[in-house]
Write an enzyme that holds these catalytic residues in place. Structure first.
Site: not given
Lengths: 303, 303, 303, 303
Positions: D148, D196, D210, D242, D251, D261
């Protein structure tokens, strides 16, 4: 023979009820005894009476207990500590609940260490007959056992010499200012096969940086971190991996501000282990290998 | 002081080239020396000259090497082994490549054990100056070190007594026929803080059940299993978790049929560790906790 | 649009109290409803009313529910299934507790599938406002959600064609007798991005091989295995990794003998995923990649 | 049907040789094509021609490619994007190496997105016949696939509406200023079952926060972190988990300063997924659940 392990950490906490919620509810230790203003806790994979003592009033260390393999070790260690110039005294069974006779030593760093050979046996949660590998019901993180302690000292060389000469610890890893300059900034010392049973870094005498719990692996470290968030436990650093010891880690604070650590991994140390040297310019990688950054809080907050 | 660890396994293999492919290519050990029909291997986190010796011709164990902490331990152990009734002899530097003087003992189980104090130092792959926690380039599984050995004996009681009385090992876990009947079926004995530096179960004298490599954790066990499949390494059992030792494991065979293990986890043993007892009716759970089944191959194939 | 996922498994159990102990106490699902002889369960990360229905009397599948994205999908799927030659009928809201109108289809394999678009919303345990990544208190394994089902059919080709032509599933992986012979032995079919929302292998019509719960990762698989042992849950195979789907797995049985699976991992499937082919000679590696052996029980026990 | 996934990230790098070392040597992607100043990379579990394009000169995004399931989707999406007020244009086969005809859309946030249906098929490293679950030889981290992208926009509401109305994405998670105030600070939107496929937060138009690679699990995240340290890759934050998406993460920066990431985990999203809301006061926990702290760099460095 000799010192076997860190047996107990006796720490001060500002509020005992808050501390109970942390050490009991979040970390999942079991309260095995309480008296006026003092609570005694044991982790599930420990068999001795307790491994953490919480005493209301202030913060920081009261003392550390190290358990020795033979009662005759006590005389020997007392003599060597006294010869080193340390204040020593005998302690009697019952001065510490559940702990036998021993020797109390004031370290060159002003920390108090108690050496003892006997502790009341309570047994692990899984027992000694056809045991399960972990308890069916764990509370919170469910820490299995305490592992080590990191303290600060104005004079690392002397403290390293004390642990080496008086208690037969070996340095697994050392941090020096430069390779050609022996100025010692910290030492991770072992009396067992783990990379550190005590560690110390340069700083004020008598202070605690953290004490640590051993977890099974990197996955348990993450799970602990999730529970810390749910329980509003302040996290200092992590999850990450140390360069020094290779351990996986999260640093966090108890409600009084004493720093704790959950720790997993690390290598095997033996008497012939080739001591590792870190130079100060690589210290950040040594402490936090992945991120290679030290935060101000980690290096300055002590209790 | 005393025995520190299993230092080397000297095993027979039917075909040295096939064995090289297995121990070198799949397990990722490094060949450090070779002679006519014999190859010497070291794992990346070991500092001594070698930990596995492969000798062409047959299968099974030639001998095991255990490293002691002090040269003076050798005399002591020799005397105690001889007093126990074992055949002992001195061995000289150079009889084993890279290994110093020592004592050779024929165990009551007919296995040969060599005790030694000195080994040529080659160092770990990551070194002693600001080291990375693992090598940047690993071959295959990339085993860090050997860990323990499981052998068979007609008389477990006597072998346990030997390791206890002569070499100061402690039993971490024991399997007995019934609780009220001391008939010992197996013992997992430790000279360090790990659950077993040697283990033995009832069976024919002189035989090898397996020798084991320590991996970091359960994830590395799975990765090893995938590589075994890619490299056509026959897997005996696993991945699974032991009840005994709590270790995570896969058993597999080298091309000659010698059983190997990759092992991770396990608890800390100390001198005051409360020995665990398994009863024969729970043996399957003791060996393979999750599945609680023993296969015929695991209990019958020895080399 | 189209079929979103396996929404519920409705299974028979011989004893509902034993089943409650298994699905509730060991797996940690929550009973959301009960009636005479039927119990409804939901896992913590599911939001619909239930995902498992246990009906006392016998073993095996009563039916499977698949949830569709739009109510208009129902008409379309009904028409296509009928055109395929399947018996179809409308079902009404309330025929299944908490489930809306739908279409019932008898598959070419004699299994009953219900397609529906509406389900009573109960929400996940962690909720939709600043949620924690997992519930603070989990019971037993704490399965987050059901994942897929494996059934048997006398005619895999026809069943694959049904799921493809009528329900827009795609084959992620297929097992064939030989590469040059299309005889299909099994197919793993997806209507989502996971490798299988339904799978079937050659065998008797109408039978259940297993239904599966998705866990987070390989570590959770191990933890589940430990709990299975503590709770006397019979384990069939595992922990291991599949070749087919790459999933990490343990197969086990509920108290009635219905096979369950805990499953983690697997890759992402898309509409353009290049279907994988396994040949029968590599089937053992396809099913259990690490050990490359099939046990008799795994291939023969169906309910 | 509709958008399947993020197909490629086309980014600018200041120095192509340094970028090659990072994306090839450290991340382990394979260069599949190169031209004057542009290099094309593919990860091992991807089958299309490439997923990352590195173009020398500057930093930040050139454009993103999203692959659609059917060629007829292109017309539909073009019409809807134009109706939304976006600049759109047709692109032809060959404008992007290995990519077919498509539609180019300038987002309300000034980012360029290309929609396409065809890409040259190169296949995964493990292939489609009896494949191993991972390649026998991986380079560096060995990332399996891209996952993503997170971009910034001055107007999150409009961008969310664009992705919802024009491309059928759904919001899995949203961050709002307050619960009673719809001011949107960020949205994590999905066109698949992952949390996502695109995400955006409030910030300057046209910028990249990112782009991310999917790894297998939390253990692989740690291993990646170790390799980043060995290869002097600057780490921004992590490893951690997260709150938003539940994903495990590190990251880090490529040599040009573009943030990458590595990501694992996350839940299953469906069309009926109950969208999660985070309030700004809990944003730190939403971004980094364990530590609940945002560093200045993470929130300010964009390319």
């Amino acid at each position: 023979m000799g010192v076997m392990r860190l047996g107990y950490v006796h720490a001060r906490v500002t509020d005992l009820d808050e501390a109970r919620s942390h050490y009991g509810g979040t970390l999942g230790m079991k309260q095995v005894h309480q008296e006026q203003g003092v609570a005694y806790y044991k982790a599930w994979d420990e068999w001795d009476h307790h491994s953490v003592v919480l005493e209301e009033g202030g913060v920081g260390l009261v003392k550390l207990g190290y358990k020795v393999a033979r009662s005759t070790d006590l005389d020997d260690f007392e003599r060597r500590a006294a010869a080193f110039g340390c204040l020593t005294e005998r302690m009697s069974r019952g001065e510490n609940v559940g702990i036998g006779d021993g020797v109390r030593v004031v370290l060159p760093s002003d920390h108090v260490v108690e050496l003892y050979h006997e502790a009341e046996f309570l047994g692990t949660e899984t027992g000694t007959l056809n045991p399960a590998p972990f308890p069916r019901e764990l509370v919170g993180v469910g820490v299995p056992r305490i592992d080590h302690c990191l303290i600060t000292t104005e004079d690392p060389e002397t403290l390293e010499r004390f642990f080496s000469e008086c208690l037969d610890f070996r340095s697994a890893e050392r941090v020096v200012e430069h390779l050609d300059d022996g100025a010692l900034l910290g030492s991770w010392m072992s009396c067992s096969n783990t990379p550190h049973d005590i560690a110390f870094i340069k700083g004020p005498n008598g202070k605690l940086h953290h004490f640590a719990y051993a977890l099974t692996d990197w996955h348990e470290i993450k799970r602990a971190g999730g529970l810390f968030a749910m329980d509003d436990v302040p996290v200092d650093v992590g999850p990450t991996q140390h360069g020094i010891t290779r351990g996986e880690t999260i640093y966090f604070f108890d409600p009084s501000g004493n720093r704790n650590e959950v720790f997993s991994g690390g290598y095997m140390v033996h008497d012939d282990f080739p001591t590792i040297t870190w130079t100060a310019d690589q210290l950040a990688a040594g402490i936090f290998y992945i991120g290679r950054e030290l935060n101000e809080r980690f290096t300055s907050v002590l209790t």
